[in-house]
Scaffold this active site. Structure first.
Site, PDB file in Angstrom:
ATOM      1  N   GLY A  88     -23.421  -4.274  14.179  1.00 30.64           N
ATOM      2  CA  GLY A  88     -22.913  -4.894  12.962  1.00 30.64           C
ATOM      3  C   GLY A  88     -21.444  -4.658  12.654  1.00 30.64           C
ATOM      4  CG  ASP A  89     -17.808  -2.440  11.374  1.00 30.29           C
ATOM      5  OD1 ASP A  89     -17.046  -3.408  11.602  1.00 30.29           O
ATOM      6  OD2 ASP A  89     -17.469  -1.463  10.673  1.00 30.29           O
ATOM      7  CB  VAL A  90     -18.774  -4.271  17.868  1.00 31.65           C
ATOM      8  CG1 VAL A  90     -18.038  -3.973  19.177  1.00 31.65           C
ATOM      9  CG2 VAL A  90     -20.271  -3.978  18.010  1.00 31.65           C
TER      10      VAL A  90
END
Length: 292
Positions: A88-90
């Site tokens: 979700g937050d690469v």
């Protein structure tokens, strides 16, 4: 403990992979509860990309290896973790490098677990970082594993160009680095925007393959992007080829210095090493969309 903190503990505590940062414990004796992670001594990938004094990314082989390690970790999260996880937050800030400069994904604050039979999550609020966020997720609020693929494509672009997703030109204008990158790729100007120098033609071939892979990951429609397993397999193939070429080159140099002229040595030297264009480009990245 608040709900988000408990959720992150629940996710990271069941993850075990060499390219994911390890949770060692939890401290409840402070005013704000703290998660205790393994020490990752060489900071973030973001720092090494944008600090021009850093030498770890001076070579293409290191950039390729780090990209492959990130993809391996994401493939583990998507396919092998139980239950599967969407990060979700690469982004490059959430990729840490240890004392051997091995890449490790961190920060699971925006991550979600995927229930059996589930393919997407309708988010109650959009989480992540602008510039890396999947445009489809932004428009619909639906988070999928392909959202991570898009974000990884942005990290690949960052590794190739050394540019931040939301860069500002010298005139103060905001640049769309993704459009700039795709335009350079389609007009055969890729090597003009790279952040490093390719050592030889073999590396140039590999760079072109990775650039096409990044472009495929950055497709605005999730269904048209490759899966992270496809991405990971291609990068692993490239990395293996690079390592074999490096070993062959060093063996040849050693034989030359030692003056070895045995038949077996000559046969090894005479064996042709397939270039990436022969072994990798042949899989034709442009056919990803047809195979998905």
């Amino acid at each position: 403990m608040n709900e988000e903190f408990q959720k992150e503990i629940g996710i990271i505590s069941q993850v075990n992979h060499k390219n994911v940062v390890k949770l060692l414990g939890l401290c409840l004796e402070t005013k704000v509860p703290l998660l205790v992670y393994e020490l990752i001594s060489n900071g973030t990938l973001f720092k090494h990309i944008h600090d021009k004094g850093s030498q770890i990314l001076a070579s293409w082989s290191n950039r390729l290896r780090i990209a492959s390690e990130i993809a391996l970790a994401l493939n583990y999260l998507h396919s092998l973790a139980d239950p599967p996880i969407i990060h979700g937050d690469v982004k490059s800030v959430n990729i840490l490098l240890d004392n051997k400069y091995t890449a490790k994904i961190a920060d699971f604050g925006a991550s979600v677990l995927i229930s059996p039979g589930q393919t997407n999550i309708l988010a109650s609020k959009i989480q992540g970082t602008l510039g890396y966020l999947d445009p489809e997720y932004l428009m619909t609020g639906i988070l999928t594993v392909q959202s991570d693929v898009y974000s990884f494509g942005v990290v690949l672009l960052e590794l190739l160009t050394g540019e931040k997703p939301n860069s500002i030109s010298s005139s103060g204008e905001k640049l769309n680095i993704i459009q700039h990158f795709i335009s350079a790729l389609e007009t055969n100007n890729l090597f003009k925007i790279l952040d490093f120098q390719a050592a030889d033609e073999g590396e140039m071939d590999e760079i072109e393959v990775v650039a096409e892979l990044a472009k495929a990951c950055l497709n605005r429609m999730g269904v048209n992007r490759p899966t992270i397993k496809q991405v990971s397999d291609r990068l692993a193939m490239l990395t293996e080829h690079t390592q074999k070429s490096w070993t062959q080159q060093n063996n040849d140099e050693t034989d030359y210095l030692l003056g070895e002229t045995s038949t077996s040595s000559r046969k090894e030297v005479d064996q042709p090493i397939l270039t990436p264009s022969q072994t990798v480009i042949s899989f034709q990245i442009e056919n990803y969309t047809d195979s998905i």
